[in-house]
Design an enzyme around this catalytic site. Structure first.
Site, PDB file in Angstrom:
ATOM      1  N   GLU A   1      41.571  43.141  23.007  1.00 27.14           N
ATOM      2  CA  GLU A   1      41.101  44.499  22.745  1.00 27.14           C
ATOM      3  C   GLU A   1      42.277  45.406  22.382  1.00 27.14           C
ATOM      4  O   GLU A   1      42.247  46.153  21.398  1.00 27.14           O
ATOM      5  CB  GLU A   1      40.392  45.015  23.979  1.00 27.14           C
TER       6      GLU A   1
ATOM      7  N   ASP B   1      35.097  42.484  20.863  1.00 31.30           N
ATOM      8  CA  ASP B   1      35.660  43.720  20.318  1.00 31.30           C
ATOM      9  C   ASP B   1      37.090  43.560  19.834  1.00 31.30           C
ATOM     10  O   ASP B   1      37.477  44.119  18.804  1.00 31.30           O
ATOM     11  CB  ASP B   1      35.544  44.861  21.328  1.00 31.30           C
TER      12      ASP B   1
END
Length: 616
Positions: free
Chosen positions: A302, A359
């Protein structure tokens, strides 16, 4: 001062109609970014135009986005503004005065500037009976010759008769003597040397004027700082977002840009870490999970993705941006997922569970597309090819084959009992990224990923948060309908609440609306934004760190963090009625300094709120 100005100004017509020779430029001067979206990097006057802006002589012809209109012809009114600013300084504002010229009424936009130029003795207008200035008339090179000589010698000056000098200035041309005198005094070499011509009827354009004015200020030998040619879209970009969107209105664009620069410098100092070299000898970089140990020794995908969004956007300000980006990518490649090696291991170091998180990969792939748009793909890294490879991995391993929704990672079984293609994380609805993937690959599936993601958002807001618009951290499907995940579904007892995953949703949804103009994203973002402003009576300092979907604060949430508030600013940009709220949100976060997660998200939101985030 005025006399020095006039002596300097008379060199202006030495500028030819072609590009000036820049061979004498000092190579040691620091390259600066190109500020104007309508001035290409290879424009002959790009450096002159940007220096004129830097010195405050011009604000361009448009501010949203910042444009210069380099090919536009200079009018006499515009010329008055240019010359008065040069005489008196960039911060000078001329005083109001009585009407002097019959064609320049008191409410004419440049009346004070024109009257000041008259008071300075530089011009008496274009006609004396009646007294006129002709403010909308274009300025030709012949007129400029008259203008400059009168500026030097006064309005009563008459030049001596001129011989044959320029082949395009015949004996009966009205300004022949003026042009000849300008040449005789060594102030112009004409517009062409073979044959020698002056181009008397050619109008003076805004790009030519930038050279005229800067040489008037600094002298005939002046060369402006060079433009950074390595970055195709250098910071700041001043992106024109969707119609009717807004930026913070209480700070100038320069202040907004400086806020980003300051936050980036802080972020880079605290979270960007050197990580050795890879097998090809490329220095690697990683984004630290925190400022202090043990978090500083760890990196999550991330964070690596956040870094790979931030760094290419800051190219042009940060001269090391490309080397840093290549190092971030090298680190990601050195730590592949054990599930799909095209993706990144979600946490480094990690002794087990070395698979991906959606993500991080989604932002890394988007960052590669940003890099391709910023630097091209002919260097050490073929950004476009690497992006296409990673996007293929994301699609094949982490997008539901039937749902077309993002899955939690490559460890998720699309048809698993608990975690599957119908159990997304709301913050993984990264619509701007999905649209960019579709443009880059030409695969229409990404349009449906956008549509399916939006349909889930709309369903949740309609059925589970009609008053607040808040979305849960995690989502499940039950009896064909999407609903908040139960407590401890994956991370905590707040998995079904608006907490430290979903707090990013106003940023992701709001940014998509700003960049794509999508009405569904705009409506979804504003549902959250309107509730948030109302819930705290317009004071973002009172916004809590997590809420149930009905708007009641979560336990232990009675504190402020920019993580929850900065994304609300991005959402508010979609509604001009929330200008005061946006300004308040911006003030509450632009100088905040917290931890890796809050700071990274806040910096990304600041890039959007200042008009500097763009999509490839």
């Amino acid at each position: 001062m005025k006399k020095l100005f006039i002596l300097g100004l008379v060199i202006l017509l030495s500028v030819s109609m072609t590009a000036p020779v820049l061979a004498g430029a000092d190579a040691s001067r620091v390259a600066v970014p190109n500020q104007f979206v309508d001035v290409p990097q290879d424009h002959w006057a790009v450096a002159w135009i940007n220096e004129l802006y830097t010195e405050g002589v011009t604000g361009g012809c448009s501010t949203a986005p910042l444009r210069y209109c380099p090919d536009a012809v200079v009018t006499r009114a515009q010329m008055a503004v240019f010359l008065v600013r040069v005489i008196h300084g960039s911060t000078f504002t001329p005083p109001a005065s009585a009407v002097i010229f019959e064609d320049v009424p008191a409410d004419y936009w440049a009346s004070a500037w024109i009257n000041q130029l008259n008071a300075d003795g530089v011009t008496g207008g274009c006609s004396s009976a009646p007294k006129l200035f002709c403010p909308e008339a274009n300025v030709s090179r012949a007129q400029m010759a008259v203008f400059l000589l009168r500026a030097k010698y006064g309005s009563a000056y008459i030049p001596p008769a001129s011989g044959d000098i320029f082949s395009d200035v015949p004996a009966d041309y009205w300004a022949r003597d003026w042009i000849g005198q300008l040449y005789a005094e060594g102030y112009t070499g004409g517009c062409s040397s073979s044959p020698l011509q002056f181009c008397p009827e050619a109008f003076v354009s805004r790009d030519q004027m930038s050279v005229f004015i800067l040489r008037a200020i600094h002298g005939a030998d002046y060369i402006p700082p060079p433009i950074d040619q390595t970055s195709l879209r250098p910071f700041p970009q001043h992106v024109q977002y969707a119609p009717n969107s807004i930026l913070p209105s209480h700070r100038t664009q320069t202040q907004l840009d400086d806020d980003v620069r300051a936050f980036y410098d802080y972020w880079k100092t605290n979270y960007l870490v050197e990580a050795g070299v890879n097998v090809d000898g490329i220095p690697m970089f990683r984004v630290a999970f925190g400022k202090n140990e043990p978090d500083r020794s760890a990196t999550v995908s991330e964070g690596q993705g956040y870094g790979m969004l931030i760094v290419p956007i800051m190219a042009g300000y940060d001269p090391d941006a490309q080397a840093i980006f290549d190092g971030l990518w090298a680190f990601a490649r050195a730590h592949p997922s054990e599930g799909d090696p095209r993706l990144m291991d979600w946490k480094v170091p990690q002794t087990d569970g070395n698979d991906s998180a959606f993500d991080g990969d989604a932002d890394i792939a988007f960052g590669l597309l940003l890099a391709d748009a910023q630097w091209g793909s002919a260097g050490i890294v073929n950004y476009k090819a690497e992006a296409e490879t990673m996007i293929a991995g994301i699609l094949e391993s982490t997008i539901g084959p039937a749902s077309h929704l993002p899955m939690l990672g490559d460890w998720t079984d699309a048809n698993g009992a608990t975690y599957n293609q119908y159990t997304p994380r709301s913050s993984d609805f990264m619509l701007t990224n999905f649209r960019a993937y579709g443009l880059a690959t030409g695969n229409p599936v990404w349009d449906d990923v956008v549509a399916q993601s939006q349909s889930v958002v709309v369903a949740l807001q309609t059925n589970h948060s009609p008053q607040t618009g808040l979305l849960p951290d995690f989502i499940v499907r039950k009896n064909g309908s999407y609903e908040p995940a139960p407590a401890n579904f994956l991370e905590a007892d707040t998995d079904g609440a608006y907490n430290y995953n979903a707090g990013r949703d106003p940023w992701r949804l709001g940014m998509d609306a700003l960049l794509s103009g999508d009405a569904i994203s705009r409506t979804s973002a504003l549902k959250i934004s309107h509730w948030a402003e109302s819930a705290v009576s317009g004071n973002p300092a009172n916004f809590r760190a997590g809420y149930n979907l009905n708007g009641t604060p979560l336990p232990n949430s009675d504190y402020f963090t920019s993580f929850f508030v900065a994304p609300l600013g991005v959402a508010a940009m979609n509604d001009s009625a929330q200008q005061d709220w946006l300004n308040a949100v911006y003030d509450s976060v632009y100088a905040a300094r917290e931890d890796y997660y809050s700071d990274s998200v806040t910096l990304l939101c600041l890039l959007v709120m200042t008009g500097n985030f763009w999509s490839p």
